[in-house]
Motif scaffolding. Sequence first.
Motif, mmCIF file in Angstrom:
data_model
loop_
_atom_site.group_PDB
_atom_site.id
_atom_site.type_symbol
_atom_site.label_atom_id
_atom_site.label_comp_id
_atom_site.label_asym_id
_atom_site.label_seq_id
_atom_site.Cartn_x
_atom_site.Cartn_y
_atom_site.Cartn_z
ATOM 1 N N GLN A 229 -4.874 3.461 10.001
ATOM 2 C CA GLN A 229 -4.250 2.974 8.575
ATOM 3 C C GLN A 229 -3.272 1.529 8.614
ATOM 4 N N GLU B 279 3.962 6.658 2.625
ATOM 5 C CA GLU B 279 3.905 8.530 2.634
ATOM 6 C C GLU B 279 3.340 9.077 3.858
ATOM 7 N N GLU B 280 2.210 8.344 4.424
ATOM 8 C CA GLU B 280 1.618 8.784 5.847
ATOM 9 C C GLU B 280 2.557 8.606 6.815
ATOM 10 N N THR C 161 5.435 11.354 6.437
ATOM 11 C CA THR C 161 4.581 12.789 6.782
ATOM 12 C C THR C 161 4.469 12.816 8.403
ATOM 13 N N ASP D 286 0.866 -1.170 0.030
ATOM 14 C CA ASP D 286 0.133 0.134 0.026
ATOM 15 C C ASP D 286 0.936 1.329 0.074
ATOM 16 N N LYS D 287 1.159 1.750 -1.234
ATOM 17 C CA LYS D 287 2.007 3.002 -1.319
ATOM 18 C C LYS D 287 1.434 4.194 -0.425
ATOM 19 N N LYS D 288 0.332 4.216 -0.049
ATOM 20 C CA LYS D 288 -0.057 5.473 0.590
ATOM 21 C C LYS D 288 0.609 5.444 1.943
ATOM 22 N N LEU D 289 0.637 4.280 2.651
ATOM 23 C CA LEU D 289 1.001 3.960 3.941
ATOM 24 C C LEU D 289 2.403 4.500 4.277
ATOM 25 N N TYR E 151 -3.901 -2.181 7.183
ATOM 26 C CA TYR E 151 -3.059 -2.844 6.248
ATOM 27 C C TYR E 151 -2.540 -4.216 6.809
ATOM 28 N N SER F 97 -4.148 12.874 13.924
ATOM 29 C CA SER F 97 -3.118 12.158 12.958
ATOM 30 C C SER F 97 -2.526 10.991 13.397
#
Length: 254
Positions: free
Chosen positions: A247, A144-145, A148, A139-142, A251, A240
């Motif tokens: 998240q 990034e999160e 961040t 999961d490429k969004k994880l 996953y 956050s």
Amino acid sequence: MLRFFRSLRQKLLAENRIARYLAYALGEIFLVVIGILIALQVNIRKEEATEKTATEQLLTGIQADLKLEKDRLDFLVEYYSTITDGIQQILLNHQGKENNTNQELGHYFLSTFEFRKFSKFSTNYQTLYGSGLLQEIEDKKLPEELITYYSKQFLEWSLEIYQQKAGAFNFNNAPEFHPLDKLQTGAAYTSIPNFRLAVSEEYKTDFKEFIKDPAVVNFLVDLLHQSELVFANLKAYQESNLALSNQIQQYLDE
């Protein structure tokens, strides 16, 4: 088995059947290549399974770190909410809209000098990042999160600024503040600039007169703005923190 293939090759050569020998040799090479490819594939799958297990373990560790951070954030939200409310009470007394006791005003005032810091528990994240496994998460969004979240520093900065502002008040220029209210720091109590709240004693300072000093009022107004910023940042970090934890769990459940 090897003896059988060797005998077959020798027989073909002895019978001068070159074409069949070459076909057999190519077939044997093909089988060896297939065997190597299968072995490589098995090894790759083993490595992938090992990496996946290691990644999941580190993500589980990050979740535990986030839980520790959440507990700290919950404490700080309540802590700085109390400080903010206290400063507001002092200013309302200054405006004649509230009438607190001297002991209450002293408690509110000296509480403004208290501060608590916050830092992320990032050991598992640093391990995940340093190992290169972060980029292997499907999961490429994880990733990034994660990057961040652990790159954010605005809460830490706002707490540092609060500390600097609280420590900037010069009591030498505040003659209405009685020196006996500057108590020594307790062994298990940290504050700046080295105050301890007089919980069981009456304050010597007349805080109703003390807060009439324009310098004191300006100091409190400035500190109130900073405490409100700290409080807002704490709430943002809470959100956050929870979102990232959910998240990660999503996953891991996939």
